[in-house]
Motif scaffolding. Sequence first.
Motif, short mmCIF file in Angstrom:
data_model
loop_
_atom_site.label_atom_id
_atom_site.label_comp_id
_atom_site.label_asym_id
_atom_site.label_seq_id
_atom_site.Cartn_x
_atom_site.Cartn_y
_atom_site.Cartn_z
N SER A 169 0.82 -1.20 0.00
CA SER A 169 0.00 0.00 0.00
C SER A 169 0.86 1.26 0.00
CB SER A 169 -0.92 0.00 1.23
OG SER A 169 -1.55 1.25 1.40
N THR A 173 -0.14 1.26 -4.24
CA THR A 173 -1.42 1.89 -4.60
C THR A 173 -1.67 3.20 -3.87
OG1 THR A 173 -2.47 0.46 -2.95
CG2 THR A 173 -2.52 -0.29 -5.23
N TRP A 174 -1.24 3.30 -2.61
CA TRP A 174 -1.50 4.54 -1.87
C TRP A 174 -0.61 5.66 -2.38
CZ3 TRP A 174 -5.72 5.77 0.35
CH2 TRP A 174 -5.79 6.89 1.18
N ALA A 176 0.38 5.92 -5.41
CA ALA A 176 -0.23 6.31 -6.68
C ALA A 176 -1.39 7.28 -6.45
CB ALA A 176 -0.71 5.07 -7.44
N GLN A 177 -2.15 7.06 -5.37
CA GLN A 177 -3.24 7.97 -5.05
C GLN A 177 -2.70 9.35 -4.67
OE1 GLN A 177 -6.50 7.50 -5.36
NE2 GLN A 177 -6.89 9.58 -4.65
N GLY A 243 -8.22 3.37 1.05
CA GLY A 243 -7.30 2.34 0.59
C GLY A 243 -7.19 1.20 1.59
N ASN A 260 -3.73 -5.76 -7.78
CA ASN A 260 -3.24 -4.91 -6.69
C ASN A 260 -2.88 -5.69 -5.43
OD1 ASN A 260 -3.56 -2.54 -8.20
ND2 ASN A 260 -5.73 -2.39 -7.65
N TYR A 263 -4.35 -4.54 -2.03
CA TYR A 263 -4.14 -3.19 -1.49
C TYR A 263 -4.83 -2.15 -2.38
CZ TYR A 263 -0.64 -5.66 1.22
OH TYR A 263 -0.01 -6.55 2.06
N ASP A 264 -6.07 -2.41 -2.71
CA ASP A 264 -6.80 -1.54 -3.62
C ASP A 264 -7.16 -0.21 -2.98
OD1 ASP A 264 -7.68 -3.52 -6.04
OD2 ASP A 264 -7.59 -4.57 -4.13
#
Length: 302
Positions: A169, A173-174, A176-177, A243, A260, A263-264
């Motif tokens: 995360s 993915t986090w 990326a956010q 997330g 992912n 960890y979406d």
Amino acid sequence: MVNFLTGALLSFLNCIGELFYGQITTDFKPCLRFFYKETIPQGISGDSYVALCQLYNDEYRFATLYDKSRRIPLYSAYILRAKVQGGGSRTRKESWKVQPELDNPGKIPMASRDDEKHEKLENSQAVNEDYTNSGYSRGHLAPSGHQETDDDRKATFTLTNIVPQKEGSNTGTWEAQEQKMLKRLKDCTSRMYVITGVMPYESNEPKINNRVHVPEYMWTAYCCESFKGEADQNHFPTYAAVGRNDQNSPEDIVKKDPNNKGYDVKEMSLESLEKILKERLKMSKLSLFKDQCKSDKSKTHH
């Protein structure tokens, strides 16, 4: 003798982190500027929550609501000011800081190898050794990459701004956010106020080192009351995201995508996030931004 004392001090700091002095308040009064319309989130309360104005080099850098019982922050609030190109680089080599004023409000205790003082510091907050070999990374709520100056970025490296976050995360993915939010900053013609926090498990909360609670979800929301006419208006004046920090969590809040690894991150409206937070934090009323970030300036600028 001087060399011995110096070595002892350095050893102590390596163990617990660099001392860092914020200011404990009851209402965030010294650092209200980090909240939209100088209004803190409404409806969030708890006996173990401490309002902390994060002070570094004699300037307030951001604000944190810290949960002393879980030894993690519930949220950090800041103004996103990093430059999209070059200004938001991570500062991974920064030393981690601790804040002794959580146990000594208004005082600045000396660093010491005294076991009693070390134990007292651990009563209210995480220390570096909690994260060692824990299987979790140190996850920023106010990220260094969203800060403008070198001192602003350094200030985020305090353990009162950190939660145990899975690496998939934190750097996946986090992150990326966080980059999505940076890109949207270019369309914001006012200040972009951000609040980033965590959601605890509903029960059986896991801990690292049997002390520091692990959150099940990360969440973030921003407020930009005026923005460019060509901006994607679905993402203004507010937007939010949640997330996953646990691969095995159910999919009632955020569904899984096999790509992912569990960890979406799900983007959503501010209203949707607030509804989720009300249920998870067990708060009957909750509002992150005054007037939902809507004012006379909540319109596009051409």
